[in-house]
Write a protein that holds these residues in place. Structure first.
Motif, PDB file in Angstrom:
ATOM      1  N   ASP A 210      21.848  35.473  45.075  1.00  0.00           N
ATOM      2  CA  ASP A 210      20.387  35.483  45.257  1.00  0.00           C
ATOM      3  C   ASP A 210      19.780  34.389  44.757  1.00  0.00           C
ATOM      4  OD1 ASP A 210      21.126  38.315  43.696  1.00  0.00           O
ATOM      5  OD2 ASP A 210      20.503  36.446  42.619  1.00  0.00           O
ATOM      6  N   SER A 211      18.748  34.161  45.517  1.00  0.00           N
ATOM      7  CA  SER A 211      18.056  32.979  45.165  1.00  0.00           C
ATOM      8  C   SER A 211      16.599  32.947  45.454  1.00  0.00           C
ATOM      9  CB  SER A 211      18.621  31.666  45.896  1.00  0.00           C
ATOM     10  OG  SER A 211      18.059  30.534  45.362  1.00  0.00           O
ATOM     11  N   VAL A 212      15.561  32.232  44.583  1.00  0.00           N
ATOM     12  CA  VAL A 212      14.276  32.263  45.056  1.00  0.00           C
ATOM     13  C   VAL A 212      13.939  30.733  44.945  1.00  0.00           C
ATOM     14  CG1 VAL A 212      11.962  32.723  44.421  1.00  0.00           C
ATOM     15  CG2 VAL A 212      13.843  34.416  43.997  1.00  0.00           C
ATOM     16  N   GLN A 213      13.375  30.170  46.045  1.00  0.00           N
ATOM     17  CA  GLN A 213      12.977  28.748  46.073  1.00  0.00           C
ATOM     18  C   GLN A 213      12.002  28.397  44.921  1.00  0.00           C
ATOM     19  OE1 GLN A 213      11.642  27.467  50.012  1.00  0.00           O
ATOM     20  NE2 GLN A 213      12.620  25.429  49.473  1.00  0.00           N
ATOM     21  N   GLY A 214      12.597  27.339  44.496  1.00  0.00           N
ATOM     22  CA  GLY A 214      11.525  26.692  43.259  1.00  0.00           C
ATOM     23  C   GLY A 214      11.893  27.589  42.094  1.00  0.00           C
ATOM     24  N   LYS A 215      12.424  28.671  41.944  1.00  0.00           N
ATOM     25  CA  LYS A 215      12.758  29.278  40.656  1.00  0.00           C
ATOM     26  C   LYS A 215      14.371  29.399  40.243  1.00  0.00           C
ATOM     27  CE  LYS A 215       8.907  31.868  39.570  1.00  0.00           C
ATOM     28  NZ  LYS A 215       8.106  32.486  40.580  1.00  0.00           N
ATOM     29  N   GLY A 216      15.072  29.347  41.207  1.00  0.00           N
ATOM     30  CA  GLY A 216      16.501  29.297  40.855  1.00  0.00           C
ATOM     31  C   GLY A 216      17.416  30.020  41.447  1.00  0.00           C
ATOM     32  N   SER A 217      18.774  30.243  41.240  1.00  0.00           N
ATOM     33  CA  SER A 217      19.616  30.950  42.021  1.00  0.00           C
ATOM     34  C   SER A 217      20.708  31.639  41.114  1.00  0.00           C
ATOM     35  CB  SER A 217      20.632  30.016  42.769  1.00  0.00           C
ATOM     36  OG  SER A 217      19.778  28.982  43.548  1.00  0.00           O
ATOM     37  N   ARG A 218      21.281  32.668  41.473  1.00  0.00           N
ATOM     38  CA  ARG A 218      22.272  33.393  40.995  1.00  0.00           C
ATOM     39  C   ARG A 218      23.549  33.447  41.830  1.00  0.00           C
ATOM     40  NH1 ARG A 218      24.471  38.967  39.887  1.00  0.00           N
ATOM     41  NH2 ARG A 218      23.233  39.390  41.623  1.00  0.00           N
ATOM     42  N   PHE A 219      24.852  32.583  41.679  1.00  0.00           N
ATOM     43  CA  PHE A 219      25.667  32.985  42.455  1.00  0.00           C
ATOM     44  C   PHE A 219      26.765  33.666  41.611  1.00  0.00           C
ATOM     45  CE2 PHE A 219      24.271  29.433  44.709  1.00  0.00           C
ATOM     46  CZ  PHE A 219      24.717  29.449  45.961  1.00  0.00           C
ATOM     47  N   TRP A 220      27.417  34.686  42.312  1.00  0.00           N
ATOM     48  CA  TRP A 220      28.224  35.641  41.482  1.00  0.00           C
ATOM     49  C   TRP A 220      29.713  35.998  42.382  1.00  0.00           C
ATOM     50  CZ3 TRP A 220      29.497  40.084  44.293  1.00  0.00           C
ATOM     51  CH2 TRP A 220      28.476  40.267  45.212  1.00  0.00           C
ATOM     52  N   PHE A 221      30.866  36.392  41.646  1.00  0.00           N
ATOM     53  CA  PHE A 221      31.536  36.833  42.308  1.00  0.00           C
ATOM     54  C   PHE A 221      32.390  37.933  41.363  1.00  0.00           C
ATOM     55  CE2 PHE A 221      35.467  34.631  40.286  1.00  0.00           C
ATOM     56  CZ  PHE A 221      34.851  33.576  39.684  1.00  0.00           C
ATOM     57  N   THR A 222      33.362  38.625  42.048  1.00  0.00           N
ATOM     58  CA  THR A 222      34.385  39.538  41.479  1.00  0.00           C
ATOM     59  C   THR A 222      35.624  39.338  41.522  1.00  0.00           C
ATOM     60  OG1 THR A 222      34.396  41.211  42.852  1.00  0.00           O
ATOM     61  CG2 THR A 222      32.565  41.210  41.160  1.00  0.00           C
ATOM     62  N   PHE A 223      36.595  39.409  40.999  1.00  0.00           N
ATOM     63  CA  PHE A 223      38.153  39.281  41.125  1.00  0.00           C
ATOM     64  C   PHE A 223      38.797  40.285  40.562  1.00  0.00           C
ATOM     65  CE2 PHE A 223      39.593  37.320  36.993  1.00  0.00           C
ATOM     66  CZ  PHE A 223      38.441  36.659  36.875  1.00  0.00           C
ATOM     67  N   LYS A 224      39.982  40.735  41.135  1.00  0.00           N
ATOM     68  CA  LYS A 224      40.646  41.803  40.636  1.00  0.00           C
ATOM     69  C   LYS A 224      41.674  41.166  39.426  1.00  0.00           C
ATOM     70  CE  LYS A 224      42.011  44.851  44.176  1.00  0.00           C
ATOM     71  NZ  LYS A 224      43.058  45.331  45.276  1.00  0.00           N
ATOM     72  N   THR A 225      41.815  41.997  38.468  1.00  0.00           N
ATOM     73  CA  THR A 225      42.392  41.428  37.207  1.00  0.00           C
ATOM     74  C   THR A 225      43.419  42.670  36.782  1.00  0.00           C
ATOM     75  OG1 THR A 225      40.238  40.728  36.675  1.00  0.00           O
ATOM     76  CG2 THR A 225      41.980  40.182  35.247  1.00  0.00           C
ATOM     77  N   ARG A 226      44.215  42.168  36.233  1.00  0.00           N
ATOM     78  CA  ARG A 226      45.277  43.238  35.437  1.00  0.00           C
ATOM     79  C   ARG A 226      45.397  43.241  34.080  1.00  0.00           C
ATOM     80  NH1 ARG A 226      48.816  46.228  37.658  1.00  0.00           N
ATOM     81  NH2 ARG A 226      49.187  45.957  40.135  1.00  0.00           N
ATOM     82  N   LYS A 227      45.280  44.178  33.451  1.00  0.00           N
ATOM     83  CA  LYS A 227      45.534  44.029  31.975  1.00  0.00           C
ATOM     84  C   LYS A 227      46.672  43.345  31.652  1.00  0.00           C
ATOM     85  CE  LYS A 227      45.176  48.199  29.967  1.00  0.00           C
ATOM     86  NZ  LYS A 227      44.935  49.432  29.446  1.00  0.00           N
ATOM     87  N   ALA A 228      46.989  42.665  30.441  1.00  0.00           N
ATOM     88  CA  ALA A 228      47.927  41.945  30.130  1.00  0.00           C
ATOM     89  C   ALA A 228      48.349  42.288  28.739  1.00  0.00           C
ATOM     90  CB  ALA A 228      47.903  40.409  30.484  1.00  0.00           C
ATOM     91  N   GLU A 229      49.356  42.053  28.409  1.00  0.00           N
ATOM     92  CA  GLU A 229      50.140  42.148  27.033  1.00  0.00           C
ATOM     93  C   GLU A 229      49.770  40.831  26.332  1.00  0.00           C
ATOM     94  OE1 GLU A 229      51.838  44.715  25.476  1.00  0.00           O
ATOM     95  OE2 GLU A 229      51.538  45.970  27.259  1.00  0.00           O
TER      96      GLU A 229
END
Ligand code: ADP
Length: 368
Positions: A210-229
């Motif tokens: 999401d972004s507002v001109q002159g104010k800034g932007s936020r880029f985001w993403f999610t990704f699948k992860t597994r628990k690891a030892e």
């Protein structure tokens, strides 16, 4: 695909020379005009390299050739690599904050290289389009999918130029540099975020902004992860405050110009470099304890880097330093193939300071 592979090789080899000499030129005495010309040379050749890499990457993804390679690593590897990138790249008065949700497991299983690629692209954009204020990287737990799978969410927020509403639809489409018309400084093929989108899809995640001109932007993403030892983490060690150490490095490379460039580059960083001209000479020279690191060009006459590496491993099953392959061939699959054949890591040419530093971090070579 084959055509692209050989073309990339053909283009990247001379580009190694251009980028290497450009980097060396920087540490020589230049007058004001020369500095100006040098800056243009530097940013144009960097851009050329970036565009070539992106076109290749995109075409591989489109051809369905990219697969993920997951392994266990500490979540802090992501934030410290982002911090390093920011510190080495950002020359503007911008603060950088980084937060990692304590609800996230410390060690995760994902494709670190690809996740870092997405973050680097977003972070580079944030730096590019922000003049002042701050940039924040925020990594948090999005949701658990089942007992050992969860979604991790990454947010990169800036206080920069923002994006016009009518450009929103094109952001993740290829060749869509929405700032290209009015600003010569903001170049790029607009491929970065489309590659990010594909990579996030591969990771079973979503991407947005999401972004507002002159104010800034936020880029985001999610990704699948597994628990690891915890005990599965092999080589990725993160060091908050590495003490710089001078390393003894062997560089096996047949091209005199590349030998020279890399030697000067590494010596300028405080390391000592021995040179050999092919794999056979490396094989004859190396004994355990002699070097802290071996950089091995892949394509060399007499004996190639892969053969030399596997012969070395036969000769000395223990005690060899990390052997890192170098090649102008940047094709997906090659890296994994090379690593299966005995290399500890692989970097594509041109060898750059950041890539080298990443290597010293991966193998904790910079600790005293
Ligand atoms: P490029 O390689 O041209 O930077 P990207 O695909 O990474 O391409 O980005 C596409 C376009 O989205 C950019 O050219 C820019 O106009 C816009 N953009 C991306 N990130 C930001 C940001 N943080 N702030 C403002 N504009 C952005």
């Amino acid at each position: 695909q084959k055509f692209l592979a050989s073309m990339s090789h053909e283009i990247r080899t001379p580009l190694t020379g251009v980028l290497g000499i450009t980097e060396l030129l920087e540490s020589t005495l230049l007058d004001k005009t020369q500095k100006e010309y040098h800056n243009i040379l530097k940013s144009s050749s960097e851009n050329l390299r970036k565009i070539i890499d992106q076109v290749l990457d995109y075409s591989r993804i489109e051809a369905g050739k990219v697969r993920l390679h997951t392994h266990d690593f500490p979540i802090s590897a992501i934030s410290s690599s982002a911090e390093n990138l920011f510190n080495s790249m950002c020359l503007k008065p911008i603060a950088f904050h980084c937060t990692v949700d304590s609800a996230l497991p410390d060690v995760i299983k994902a494709d670190l290289r690809r996740i870092t690629q997405v973050i680097n692209n977003m972070l580079t954009n944030a730096i590019k389009y922000t003049e002042q204020g701050s940039i924040t990287l925020d990594i948090k737990l999005h949701s658990w999918l089942n007992d050992d799978e969860y979604l991790t969410e990454v947010n990169i927020t800036d206080t920069g130029a923002g994006i016009e509403k009518n450009k929103f639809d094109n952001i993740f489409k290829a060749f869509s540099n929405v700032h290209s018309i009015d600003s010569a400084n903001y170049e790029g093929a607009g491929l970065g975020l489309s590659i990010c989108k594909e990579l996030v899809d591969l990771h079973g995640g979503t991407i947005g902004f999401d972004s507002v001109q002159g104010k800034g932007s936020r880029f985001w993403f999610t990704f699948k992860t597994r628990k690891a030892e915890e005990r599965n983490i092999v080589k990725v060690a993160v060091n908050e405050n590495p003490e710089k150490r001078s390393l003894k490095i062997l560089f096996a490379e047949d091209k005199i110009m590349t030998q020279k460039i890399v030697k000067i580059l590494l010596e300028n960083m405080g390391h000592s470099v021995s040179l050999v001209n092919n794999g056979k000479e490396a094989l004859d020279l190396v004994t355990p304890g002699m070097f802290d690191l071996v950089l091995m060009d892949i394509q060399m006459p007499v004996m190639d880097g892969i053969t030399a590496t596997s012969r070395l491993r036969e000769k000395f099953p223990n005690g060899l330093p990390p052997i890192v392959g170098l090649s102008a061939n940047n094709f997906e699959g090659d890296r994994e193939k090379y690593m299966e054949e005995g290399l500890d890591e692989f970097i594509s040419k041109p060898l750059k300071k950041e890539n080298f530093q990443r290597i010293t971090e991966i193998f904790s070579l910079n600790r005293k």
